[in-house]
Design an enzyme around this catalytic site. Structure first.
Site, PDB file in Angstrom:
ATOM      1  N   HIS A 116       1.211  -2.040  -6.950  1.00 18.93           N
ATOM      2  CA  HIS A 116       2.457  -1.361  -6.566  1.00 18.93           C
ATOM      3  C   HIS A 116       3.556  -2.401  -6.428  1.00 18.93           C
ATOM      4  O   HIS A 116       3.316  -3.609  -6.344  1.00 18.93           O
ATOM      5  CB  HIS A 116       2.299  -0.573  -5.260  1.00 18.93           C
ATOM      6  CG  HIS A 116       1.965  -1.425  -4.068  1.00 18.93           C
ATOM      7  ND1 HIS A 116       2.889  -2.223  -3.435  1.00 18.93           N
ATOM      8  CD2 HIS A 116       0.801  -1.610  -3.393  1.00 18.93           C
ATOM      9  CE1 HIS A 116       2.328  -2.854  -2.426  1.00 18.93           C
ATOM     10  NE2 HIS A 116       1.050  -2.510  -2.384  1.00 18.93           N
TER      11      HIS A 116
ATOM     12  N   ASP B  24     -18.972   4.239   0.439  1.00 18.86           N
ATOM     13  CA  ASP B  24     -19.892   3.167   0.811  1.00 18.86           C
ATOM     14  C   ASP B  24     -19.935   3.034   2.337  1.00 18.86           C
ATOM     15  O   ASP B  24     -18.932   2.687   2.971  1.00 18.86           O
ATOM     16  CB  ASP B  24     -19.438   1.847   0.187  1.00 18.86           C
ATOM     17  CG  ASP B  24     -20.545   0.811   0.177  1.00 18.86           C
ATOM     18  OD1 ASP B  24     -21.094   0.525   1.245  1.00 18.86           O
ATOM     19  OD2 ASP B  24     -20.849   0.294  -0.919  1.00 18.86           O
TER      20      ASP B  24
ATOM     21  N   SER C 216      -4.606  -3.273  -1.535  1.00 20.47           N
ATOM     22  CA  SER C 216      -3.942  -2.795  -2.749  1.00 20.47           C
ATOM     23  C   SER C 216      -4.098  -3.825  -3.874  1.00 20.47           C
ATOM     24  O   SER C 216      -3.934  -5.019  -3.660  1.00 20.47           O
ATOM     25  CB  SER C 216      -2.460  -2.537  -2.489  1.00 20.47           C
ATOM     26  OG  SER C 216      -1.822  -3.715  -2.035  1.00 20.47           O
TER      27      SER C 216
END
Length: 442
Positions: A249, A376, A391
């Protein structure tokens, strides 16, 4: 008259039922699902199986691709059985299917692009960037007298997020240079001539500094910034091209929330010291520090909606694996099991299971391409799900790099968004955009 009307209604209903059955029949559904366009990497195989009781004559440029193992430009195809397409070299062609060799049945546009493999990242990196100018992050009122407070910057119509790219004809990207300009303009009485970038356009304006009676200095009435720093995750390294992609991003200024126009920057080795676990309403974060004395891993050349990109000379240390893997086009990503690679302690890259719960079909670059959910139990226990700083973590499915983690859902930290790796590779300059036949130099 009533009898004729009734008969017509019955006949119309009968035709509607027949049409409905035809549309809903398996062959019609399979025909509608048969792709109009296909994209393949060189050497990649694609298998189509739509079980239609149709025999057709297929034709295409056999130097670009071949059908069912035939090197001929014309081949008979039984659509009731799987059709195998093997790509041979980059280029574009059309697979034209005709019934009885005459009646057009289906045309599939086929694009073959150069083969591409990259090394997935997952390493936590430190990011330092300097903007391509001086960013305005606020207005400041200057005390010019006992009852007078003004902001020359506001009077000059400057807004938060504006980028001052030059002063008096000289490029500027260091806040330390502003004070001498302000002093010179104040003492000579000549206003500063500014070139300002606002969004995609530039304009010129004049700014007259005023003397601050409290600080005994000339001021422009603006809060300004020239750099930013933080941590994120490396998504991929392309060894053949020597470039990388990270974050997934855009980097924005923390005060103005506007994208930073990068003038220069670098990425450095980083070490995760602790994790603030994510909870409902709190996305948590990776707490990391730049490794003292570590060498620069690469530069930062671009800051786009899909992350940062630049040159990198070699694969950073602590990689989960050093072997390149295939990448997936956006349309190849499926709902189902996948995994992310990321660091949750120190510098060790680990693999964690996730589920791709939704995919958005995107034919052009757009963020939020997929919704993912961490499954998980180990990652849930250690981080609470997705945290800030994660991110850019690569997403892999069926042995292919398919995307990167971009955002966490604040009220459901086990879930978040991911972007397709295709859009990141395009911004890195190493993947062709749809319709392109030649690549640009990196």
């Amino acid at each position: 008259m009533n009898g004729k009307t009734s008969w017509r209604r019955v006949f119309g209903l009968f035709l509607a039922l027949i049409l409905g059955f035809a549309v809903c029949s398996a062959p019609m559904r399979h025909y509608a699902a048969f792709p109009n366009e296909l994209r393949l990497f060189e050497g990649q195989d694609k298998h189509l199986h739509y079980a239609m009781p149709v025999h057709a004559q297929g034709s295409l440029d056999s130097t670009v691709a071949e059908v069912n193992g035939s090197a001929s430009a014309n081949v008979r195809i039984d659509l009731n059985h799987p059709v195998s397409i093997h790509s041979k070299r980059s280029g574009q062609t059309e697979l034209k299917l005709k019934l009885f060799g005459r009646i057009p049945f289906k045309t599939v546009k086929l694009q073959v692009v150069p083969d591409l493999k990259v090394i997935p990242g997952g390493q936590t990196i430190g990011v330092k960037v300097k903007s391509a100018g001086i960013m305005v992050v606020g207005h400041h009122l200057v005390q010019t007298g006992s009852q007078s407070r003004v902001s020359p910057g506001e009077d000059a119509k400057l807004r938060m997020g504006d980028l001052i790219v030059s002063i008096n004809g000289e490029p500027v990207n260091d806040v330390k240079r502003v004070a001498p300009f302000a002093k010179q303009a104040g003492t000579t009485g000549h206003p500063l001539k500014l070139v300002v970038q606002r969004g995609k356009s530039q304009f010129r304006t004049s700014l007259t500094p005023v003397y601050d009676q409290e600080d005994k200095a000339w001021r422009i009435g603006l809060y300004i910034r020239d750099s930013a720093a933080g941590v994120g995750t490396l998504t991929f390294y392309a060894p053949d091209q020597g470039v990388y992609g990270a974050l997934g991003h855009v980097i924005t200024d923390m005060d103005t929330q506007t994208p930073i126009t990068v003038g220069s920057g670098q990425i450095l080795q980083s070490n995760v010291t602790s994790i603030a676990k994510s909870e409902n309403g709190d996305p948590g974060e990776k707490r990391a520090e730049f490794v003292p004395g570590s060498k620069t891993l690469g530069n930062v050349e671009r800051n786009t909606p899909f992350g940062i990109f630049g040159q990198m000379g070699e694969l950073p240390g602590h990689a989960y694996q050093a072997e390149p893997v295939p990448v997936a086009f956006a349309e190849e990503v499926k709902e189902g099991p996948a995994e992310i690679w990321t660091v949750v302690g120190g510098q060790k890259v680990e693999r964690f299971k996730i589920e791709i719960v939704h995919v958005s079909r995107q034919s052009s670059p757009a963020t939020k391409g997929m919704v993912i959910r961490v499954t998980d139990p180990d990652l849930i226990k250690r981080t609470g799900g997705i945290v800030q700083g994660m991110s850019g973590s690569p997403i892999l499915q069926n042995g292919k790099l398919v995307g990167a983690v971009t955002h966490v859902f604040v009220n459901d930290p086990a879930s978040g968004y991911g972007c397709y790796i295709e859009w990141m590779l395009q911004d890195a300059g190493i993947m062709l955009k749809p319709g392109q036949t030649k690549s640009k130099a990196v």
